[in-house]
Design a protein around this motif. Structure first.
Motif, PDB file in Angstrom:
ATOM      1  N   LYS A  59       0.854  -1.404  -0.073  1.00  0.00           N
ATOM      2  CA  LYS A  59      -0.090   0.048   0.038  1.00  0.00           C
ATOM      3  C   LYS A  59       0.934   1.053  -0.056  1.00  0.00           C
ATOM      4  CE  LYS A  59      -3.562   2.551   2.803  1.00  0.00           C
ATOM      5  NZ  LYS A  59      -4.313   2.381   4.098  1.00  0.00           N
ATOM      6  N   HIS A  60       2.144   1.151   0.608  1.00  0.00           N
ATOM      7  CA  HIS A  60       2.947   2.432   0.740  1.00  0.00           C
ATOM      8  C   HIS A  60       3.895   2.432  -0.504  1.00  0.00           C
ATOM      9  CE1 HIS A  60       0.812   2.410   4.805  1.00  0.00           C
ATOM     10  NE2 HIS A  60       1.318   3.934   4.691  1.00  0.00           N
ATOM     11  N   GLY A  61       3.748   1.439  -1.516  1.00  0.00           N
ATOM     12  CA  GLY A  61       4.621   1.761  -2.581  1.00  0.00           C
ATOM     13  C   GLY A  61       5.922   0.771  -2.735  1.00  0.00           C
ATOM     14  N   ALA A  62       5.952   0.179  -1.696  1.00  0.00           N
ATOM     15  CA  ALA A  62       7.218  -0.719  -1.301  1.00  0.00           C
ATOM     16  C   ALA A  62       6.897  -2.075  -1.775  1.00  0.00           C
ATOM     17  CB  ALA A  62       7.666  -0.615   0.010  1.00  0.00           C
ATOM     18  N   SER A  63       8.021  -2.983  -1.694  1.00  0.00           N
ATOM     19  CA  SER A  63       7.651  -4.502  -1.939  1.00  0.00           C
ATOM     20  C   SER A  63       8.423  -5.182  -0.778  1.00  0.00           C
ATOM     21  CB  SER A  63       8.439  -5.020  -3.196  1.00  0.00           C
ATOM     22  OG  SER A  63       9.842  -4.634  -3.345  1.00  0.00           O
ATOM     23  N   GLN A  64       8.068  -6.315  -0.445  1.00  0.00           N
ATOM     24  CA  GLN A  64       8.509  -7.086   0.552  1.00  0.00           C
ATOM     25  C   GLN A  64       9.844  -7.896  -0.149  1.00  0.00           C
ATOM     26  OE1 GLN A  64       8.887 -10.896   0.877  1.00  0.00           O
ATOM     27  NE2 GLN A  64       8.063 -10.962  -1.453  1.00  0.00           N
ATOM     28  N   VAL A  65      10.656  -8.393   0.800  1.00  0.00           N
ATOM     29  CA  VAL A  65      11.776  -9.122   0.258  1.00  0.00           C
ATOM     30  C   VAL A  65      12.151 -10.326   0.532  1.00  0.00           C
ATOM     31  CG1 VAL A  65      14.456  -8.626   0.346  1.00  0.00           C
ATOM     32  CG2 VAL A  65      13.011  -6.702   0.317  1.00  0.00           C
ATOM     33  N   THR A  66      11.522 -10.869   1.535  1.00  0.00           N
ATOM     34  CA  THR A  66      11.744 -12.326   1.998  1.00  0.00           C
ATOM     35  C   THR A  66      11.197 -13.185   1.403  1.00  0.00           C
ATOM     36  OG1 THR A  66      10.485 -12.007   4.005  1.00  0.00           O
ATOM     37  CG2 THR A  66      12.459 -11.636   4.287  1.00  0.00           C
ATOM     38  N   LYS A  67      10.176 -13.148   1.120  1.00  0.00           N
ATOM     39  CA  LYS A  67       9.107 -14.222   0.446  1.00  0.00           C
ATOM     40  C   LYS A  67       9.630 -14.485  -1.051  1.00  0.00           C
ATOM     41  CE  LYS A  67       5.009 -13.554  -1.046  1.00  0.00           C
ATOM     42  NZ  LYS A  67       3.202 -13.456  -0.827  1.00  0.00           N
ATOM     43  N   GLY A  68      10.166 -15.937  -0.739  1.00  0.00           N
ATOM     44  CA  GLY A  68      10.867 -16.449  -2.079  1.00  0.00           C
ATOM     45  C   GLY A  68      12.579 -16.272  -2.162  1.00  0.00           C
ATOM     46  N   PHE A  69      12.797 -15.702  -1.045  1.00  0.00           N
ATOM     47  CA  PHE A  69      14.372 -15.556  -0.794  1.00  0.00           C
ATOM     48  C   PHE A  69      14.840 -17.071  -0.336  1.00  0.00           C
ATOM     49  CE2 PHE A  69      18.063 -15.045   2.083  1.00  0.00           C
ATOM     50  CZ  PHE A  69      19.180 -14.442   0.988  1.00  0.00           C
ATOM     51  N   LYS A  70      15.561 -17.790  -1.234  1.00  0.00           N
ATOM     52  CA  LYS A  70      16.023 -19.029  -1.132  1.00  0.00           C
ATOM     53  C   LYS A  70      15.007 -19.890  -0.502  1.00  0.00           C
ATOM     54  CE  LYS A  70      20.802 -17.666  -0.074  1.00  0.00           C
ATOM     55  NZ  LYS A  70      22.016 -17.553   0.971  1.00  0.00           N
ATOM     56  N   GLY A  71      13.845 -19.746  -1.015  1.00  0.00           N
ATOM     57  CA  GLY A  71      12.812 -20.734  -0.617  1.00  0.00           C
ATOM     58  C   GLY A  71      12.097 -20.435   0.544  1.00  0.00           C
ATOM     59  N   PHE A  72      12.199 -19.010   1.212  1.00  0.00           N
ATOM     60  CA  PHE A  72      11.511 -18.678   2.403  1.00  0.00           C
ATOM     61  C   PHE A  72       9.974 -18.366   1.996  1.00  0.00           C
ATOM     62  CE2 PHE A  72      10.005 -16.094   5.883  1.00  0.00           C
ATOM     63  CZ  PHE A  72      10.684 -16.726   6.938  1.00  0.00           C
ATOM     64  N   PRO A  73       8.954 -18.894   2.689  1.00  0.00           N
ATOM     65  CA  PRO A  73       7.700 -18.870   2.307  1.00  0.00           C
ATOM     66  C   PRO A  73       6.805 -17.733   2.547  1.00  0.00           C
ATOM     67  CG  PRO A  73       7.666 -19.898   4.636  1.00  0.00           C
ATOM     68  CD  PRO A  73       9.141 -19.694   3.820  1.00  0.00           C
ATOM     69  N   ALA A  74       7.437 -16.475   3.418  1.00  0.00           N
ATOM     70  CA  ALA A  74       6.406 -15.445   3.637  1.00  0.00           C
ATOM     71  C   ALA A  74       7.271 -14.093   3.650  1.00  0.00           C
ATOM     72  CB  ALA A  74       6.272 -15.843   5.130  1.00  0.00           C
ATOM     73  N   ALA A  75       6.217 -13.171   3.862  1.00  0.00           N
ATOM     74  CA  ALA A  75       6.822 -11.553   3.764  1.00  0.00           C
ATOM     75  C   ALA A  75       7.484 -11.191   4.999  1.00  0.00           C
ATOM     76  CB  ALA A  75       5.501 -10.822   3.405  1.00  0.00           C
ATOM     77  N   THR A  76       7.110 -12.112   6.103  1.00  0.00           N
ATOM     78  CA  THR A  76       7.730 -11.719   7.469  1.00  0.00           C
ATOM     79  C   THR A  76       8.575 -12.995   8.153  1.00  0.00           C
ATOM     80  OG1 THR A  76       5.926 -12.123   8.878  1.00  0.00           O
ATOM     81  CG2 THR A  76       6.118  -9.761   7.749  1.00  0.00           C
ATOM     82  N   CYS A  77       9.457 -12.939   8.850  1.00  0.00           N
ATOM     83  CA  CYS A  77       9.694 -14.083  10.008  1.00  0.00           C
ATOM     84  C   CYS A  77       8.917 -13.706  11.159  1.00  0.00           C
ATOM     85  CB  CYS A  77      11.066 -13.662  10.221  1.00  0.00           C
ATOM     86  SG  CYS A  77      12.371 -14.035   8.714  1.00  0.00           S
ATOM     87  N   ALA A  78       8.320 -14.529  11.614  1.00  0.00           N
ATOM     88  CA  ALA A  78       7.480 -14.844  13.024  1.00  0.00           C
ATOM     89  C   ALA A  78       7.793 -15.710  13.751  1.00  0.00           C
ATOM     90  CB  ALA A  78       5.927 -14.751  12.347  1.00  0.00           C
ATOM     91  N   SER A  79       8.351 -15.515  14.681  1.00  0.00           N
ATOM     92  CA  SER A  79       9.208 -16.224  15.610  1.00  0.00           C
ATOM     93  C   SER A  79       8.722 -16.144  17.079  1.00  0.00           C
ATOM     94  CB  SER A  79      10.851 -15.880  15.713  1.00  0.00           C
ATOM     95  OG  SER A  79      11.156 -15.778  14.363  1.00  0.00           O
ATOM     96  N   VAL A  80       8.016 -17.119  17.590  1.00  0.00           N
ATOM     97  CA  VAL A  80       7.459 -17.186  18.861  1.00  0.00           C
ATOM     98  C   VAL A  80       8.064 -17.937  19.792  1.00  0.00           C
ATOM     99  CG1 VAL A  80       5.280 -17.981  19.974  1.00  0.00           C
ATOM    100  CG2 VAL A  80       5.023 -17.232  17.550  1.00  0.00           C
ATOM    101  N   ASN A  81       8.095 -17.283  21.093  1.00  0.00           N
ATOM    102  CA  ASN A  81       8.809 -17.867  22.378  1.00  0.00           C
ATOM    103  C   ASN A  81      10.078 -18.422  22.072  1.00  0.00           C
ATOM    104  OD1 ASN A  81       6.648 -17.038  23.786  1.00  0.00           O
ATOM    105  ND2 ASN A  81       5.535 -19.273  23.483  1.00  0.00           N
ATOM    106  N   ASP A  82      10.216 -19.732  22.089  1.00  0.00           N
ATOM    107  CA  ASP A  82      11.729 -20.271  21.989  1.00  0.00           C
ATOM    108  C   ASP A  82      12.456 -20.217  20.564  1.00  0.00           C
ATOM    109  OD1 ASP A  82       9.993 -22.514  21.098  1.00  0.00           O
ATOM    110  OD2 ASP A  82      11.549 -23.809  21.214  1.00  0.00           O
TER     111      ASP A  82
END
Length: 247
Positions: free
Chosen positions: A50-73
């Motif tokens: 919406k703000h004219g940018a693009s995500q970077v991580t989805k597709g990077f070496k097979g990573f599946p998402a636009a964010t890394c979401a890391s819970v607890n441990d």
């Protein structure tokens, strides 16, 4: 080779950084028990677009998402999931975006509902570690001055700093030179120069610093199952001191 950025290039990177800062401000409003990290991921990706940018991580070496979401441990590189967060969780949301050809990278740790005193202390100390590291990011200092301040504060509070995942330079690419862990001795390592831009992103564990990678090849977890927190900014080295591009 470390690629030094001009003031004009740093200003462009700051535009990307400001989109991420605004995104995190909005994420803070929606994190609550019952929301899923996939919903947070989808919100962040839509916000970036919406703000004219693009995500970077989805597709990077097979990573599946636009964010890394890391819970607890989970220390870092967790996959967003459809499992609801519960009261007492801590969740790290790490986002990289590209705006007009320039990138920025930042991570926040969020408390889900009411968290334990131990978790609250861990989150607070980790953010303090980040700020202490940034305060040492001055022309003429060495990277050891930055990371030793982080390590000393974390260990002085009874925690440990992850060694096996590193900070990195950033610019037109997500990962550039230099790369470095968040532990070391003052006066050691490369000297900081005007125009360097890199992440400072301490990952601090409530237990020991050892970690392992899950079967998915990405998800990094504490070896002893202890909680882990992380805060990250993209920082430029300037003649006027460290310039945080992502706040």
């Amino acid at each position: 080779m470390i690629i030094l950025k001009t003031p004009e290039e740093i200003a462009k990177m700051r535009e990307a950084g400001q989109i991420l800062a605004a995104c995190h401000r909005e994420i803070a409003k929606i994190v609550r028990p019952g929301i899923t990290t996939m919903e947070i991921n989808d919100f962040a990706e839509a916000f970036i677009v919406k703000h004219g940018a693009s995500q970077v991580t989805k597709g990077f070496k097979g990573f599946p998402a636009a964010t890394c979401a890391s819970v607890n441990d989970v220390i870092a590189h967790g996959f967003p999931s459809k499992e609801p967060l519960v009261n007492g969780d801590i969740v790290k949301i790490d986002i990289v975006c590209c705006y007009n050809g320039w990138m920025a990278d930042t991570c926040e740790t969020y408390a889900v509902g009411t968290i334990s005193p131990e978790a609250e202390k861990l989150v607070r100390v980790t953010k303090e570690c980040l700020n202490l590291g940034i305060s040492k990011a001055l022309i003429g200092n060495r990277i050891g001055d930055v990371v030793s301040a982080i390590q000393k504060h974390a260990e002085g509070n009874g925690f440990s700093v992850v060694r096996d995942l590193v900070a990195h330079g950033i610019g037109r690419n997500m990962h550039e030179e230099p790369s470095f862990p968040h532990a070391g001795k003052p006066g050691r390592g490369f000297r900081l120069e005007e125009g360097m831009v890199f992440t400072i992103e301490p990952m601090v564990n409530a237990g020991k610093h050892e970690m392992f990678i899950d079967f998915d090849g990405w998800t990094a977890r504490t070896m002893d199952g202890s909680l882990s927190a992380q805060f990250e900014h993209t920082v430029a080295i300037t003649k006027d001191g460290p310039l945080v591009l992502t706040q």
